[in-house]
Design a protein around this motif. Structure first.
Motif, PDB file in Angstrom:
ATOM      1  N   GLN A  72       0.845  -1.202   0.000  1.00 39.74           N
ATOM      2  CA  GLN A  72       0.000   0.000   0.000  1.00 39.74           C
ATOM      3  C   GLN A  72       0.877   1.249   0.000  1.00 39.74           C
ATOM      4  OE1 GLN A  72      -3.064  -0.254   3.060  1.00 39.74           O
ATOM      5  NE2 GLN A  72      -2.931  -2.488   3.049  1.00 39.74           N
ATOM      6  N   GLU A  76      -4.418   4.443  -2.903  1.00 37.72           N
ATOM      7  CA  GLU A  76      -4.821   3.641  -4.057  1.00 37.72           C
ATOM      8  C   GLU A  76      -5.245   4.506  -5.235  1.00 37.72           C
ATOM      9  OE1 GLU A  76      -7.853  -0.047  -5.098  1.00 37.72           O
ATOM     10  OE2 GLU A  76      -7.231   0.361  -3.042  1.00 37.72           O
ATOM     11  N   ALA A  80      -3.571   4.373  -8.932  1.00 38.44           N
ATOM     12  CA  ALA A  80      -4.396   4.172 -10.122  1.00 38.44           C
ATOM     13  C   ALA A  80      -4.172   5.280 -11.139  1.00 38.44           C
ATOM     14  CB  ALA A  80      -5.872   4.105  -9.727  1.00 38.44           C
ATOM     15  N   LEU A  83      -0.930   4.636 -12.961  1.00 39.82           N
ATOM     16  CA  LEU A  83      -1.125   3.578 -13.954  1.00 39.82           C
ATOM     17  C   LEU A  83      -1.842   4.132 -15.185  1.00 39.82           C
ATOM     18  CD1 LEU A  83      -0.884   0.644 -14.794  1.00 39.82           C
ATOM     19  CD2 LEU A  83      -2.984   0.164 -13.522  1.00 39.82           C
ATOM     20  N   LEU A 193       2.562  -1.889 -10.528  1.00 35.48           N
ATOM     21  CA  LEU A 193       1.275  -1.230 -10.677  1.00 35.48           C
ATOM     22  C   LEU A 193       0.210  -2.095 -11.343  1.00 35.48           C
ATOM     23  CD1 LEU A 193       2.602   2.289 -11.717  1.00 35.48           C
ATOM     24  CD2 LEU A 193       1.427   1.723  -9.588  1.00 35.48           C
ATOM     25  N   ASN A 194       0.510  -3.363 -11.603  1.00 41.29           N
ATOM     26  CA  ASN A 194      -0.484  -4.238 -12.220  1.00 41.29           C
ATOM     27  C   ASN A 194      -1.427  -4.818 -11.174  1.00 41.29           C
ATOM     28  OD1 ASN A 194       1.979  -4.270 -14.120  1.00 41.29           O
ATOM     29  ND2 ASN A 194       0.312  -5.081 -15.379  1.00 41.29           N
ATOM     30  N   ARG A 195      -2.720  -4.776 -11.457  1.00 40.12           N
ATOM     31  CA  ARG A 195      -3.713  -5.275 -10.503  1.00 40.12           C
ATOM     32  C   ARG A 195      -3.828  -6.791 -10.536  1.00 40.12           C
ATOM     33  NH1 ARG A 195      -6.802  -1.550  -8.000  1.00 40.12           N
ATOM     34  NH2 ARG A 195      -6.809   0.575  -8.803  1.00 40.12           N
ATOM     35  N   GLN A 196      -3.754  -7.379 -11.680  1.00 38.64           N
ATOM     36  CA  GLN A 196      -3.904  -8.832 -11.800  1.00 38.64           C
ATOM     37  C   GLN A 196      -2.647  -9.403 -12.434  1.00 38.64           C
ATOM     38  OE1 GLN A 196      -7.537  -9.313 -14.049  1.00 38.64           O
ATOM     39  NE2 GLN A 196      -8.836  -9.023 -12.250  1.00 38.64           N
ATOM     40  N   TRP A 197      -1.903 -10.124 -11.614  1.00 38.18           N
ATOM     41  CA  TRP A 197      -0.639 -10.683 -12.100  1.00 38.18           C
ATOM     42  C   TRP A 197      -0.346 -11.959 -11.330  1.00 38.18           C
ATOM     43  CZ3 TRP A 197       1.668  -8.304 -16.199  1.00 38.18           C
ATOM     44  CH2 TRP A 197       2.881  -8.846 -16.638  1.00 38.18           C
ATOM     45  N   LYS A 218       2.729  -7.063  -7.430  1.00 39.19           N
ATOM     46  CA  LYS A 218       1.420  -6.818  -6.825  1.00 39.19           C
ATOM     47  C   LYS A 218       1.139  -5.322  -6.865  1.00 39.19           C
ATOM     48  CE  LYS A 218       1.518 -10.802  -3.689  1.00 39.19           C
ATOM     49  NZ  LYS A 218       1.438 -11.268  -2.278  1.00 39.19           N
ATOM     50  N   PHE A 219      -0.108  -4.992  -7.119  1.00 38.15           N
ATOM     51  CA  PHE A 219      -0.501  -3.595  -7.296  1.00 38.15           C
ATOM     52  C   PHE A 219      -0.110  -2.748  -6.088  1.00 38.15           C
ATOM     53  CE2 PHE A 219      -3.758  -0.244  -6.717  1.00 38.15           C
ATOM     54  CZ  PHE A 219      -3.468   0.515  -7.842  1.00 38.15           C
ATOM     55  N   ASN A 220       0.527  -1.601  -6.374  1.00 40.06           N
ATOM     56  CA  ASN A 220       0.868  -0.608  -5.356  1.00 40.06           C
ATOM     57  C   ASN A 220       1.814  -1.156  -4.291  1.00 40.06           C
ATOM     58  OD1 ASN A 220       0.780   1.968  -4.279  1.00 40.06           O
ATOM     59  ND2 ASN A 220      -1.097   1.635  -3.116  1.00 40.06           N
TER      60      ASN A 220
END
Length: 301
Positions: A72, A76, A80, A83, A193-197, A218-220
């Protein structure tokens, strides 16, 4: 009656044990979510490493670590927006950073890469350019809050690894000239910065100094490390694009006079640390004025 009372107490304790276990588990889970240290290796020895949440992290804690993860990292909404900014850049604004085509035999041979330099294929944007000053100024406070020490400089870059994008073994060591002064990299960092990985998507950060521990984007989430530290990014698979903000903390290289002043200042805090140097000075003076003669014959009277 005493037996009944003891039996009643025993039943109360037995009933309370599951509740206590749940409380302990909840507390431990909260502690792990907020931050915890974990074992890692640095230069073949035990290192100082930890994962911690951004809102309870401090600059002193972050900078004492050899390797760390900050979850975090920024609000967020701010992550975003960054990104979206990356996605909104025109293709012509990205510079491709690519060495020669990877050789089947040596591209990922760690010993070869450490000897001859890394191979890579990714795209980047240098946020030090005036054209990107607005974007840089919006992002800079999030990084300087935790990573920057007084007198340090921050260099920020945007990066994206498209299908097949990678970088082989490298340790981040490199000097830069700022205002005519030589600066050395102190720390490096990568903000994912990728949300789904998933692991199957590739693009994993490999901490080679710590037995090839792999970190999935992982995102953020920010990964930071003390330089030098050997690492690599595995090739991205499929049609996904890994988006990151990466950069370095640079510090002016001290002159000989500044190094001497630092030495005097640090040793004055711990006088005992000067003893070996004092003893060596005494021995040197003794040998200079009264040299030891080996194999000399005793003078005749």
């Amino acid at each position: 009656k005493r037996r009944d009372r003891e039996e009643g107490m025993r039943r109360v304790w037995l009933a309370a044990l599951p509740v206590l276990a749940l409380v302990v588990a909840a507390v431990d889970g909260t502690r792990r979510e907020e931050g915890y240290a974990f074992d890692c290796q640095t230069n073949g020895q035990k290192g100082k490493c930890a994962q911690i949440r951004s809102d309870i992290a401090t600059p002193d804690l972050v900078n004492m670590l050899d390797f760390g993860v900050v979850t975090q990292f920024m609000p967020e909404t701010a992550a975003a927006e960054v990104l979206d900014d990356i996605k909104g850049l025109d293709a012509s604004e990205w510079n491709r950073v690519m060495t020669e085509e990877p050789e089947d035999t040596y591209a990922f041979d760690r010993n070869k890469r450490r000897k001859y330099g890394p191979q890579m294929d990714y795209k980047m944007v240098d946020l030090q350019q005036d054209f990107f000053s607005d974007l840089r100024e919006r992002m800079l406070p999030h990084f300087s809050r935790l990573l920057q020490q007084p007198g340090d400089e921050i260099r920020l870059f945007l990066g994206k690894y498209q299908s097949g994008g990678y970088i082989t073994s490298h340790n981040g060591e490199k000097a830069a000239t700022i205002n005519g002064k030589t600066h050395d990299r102190q720390r490096g960092f990568v903000l994912f910065l990728n949300r789904q990985w998933d692991d199957e998507d590739g693009g994993l950060l490999i901490d080679e100094d710590d037995a090839d521990t792999a970190y999935t984007p992982k995102f953020n989430t920010l990964v930071h490390y003390r330089i030098p530290r050997w690492q690599s990014i595995t090739p991205v698979k499929g049609k996904k694009t890994l988006a990151v903000v990466y950069g370095f903390i640079l510090r002016k290289r001290p002159s000989i006079q500044e190094r001497l002043q630092m030495f005097v200042r640090e040793t004055s805090k711990k006088p005992a640390a000067m003893m070996p140097f004092v003893l060596m000075a005494i021995i040197s003076v003794r040998l200079y004025f009264f040299p030891i003669e080996f194999g000399s014959k005793k003078k005749e009277e």
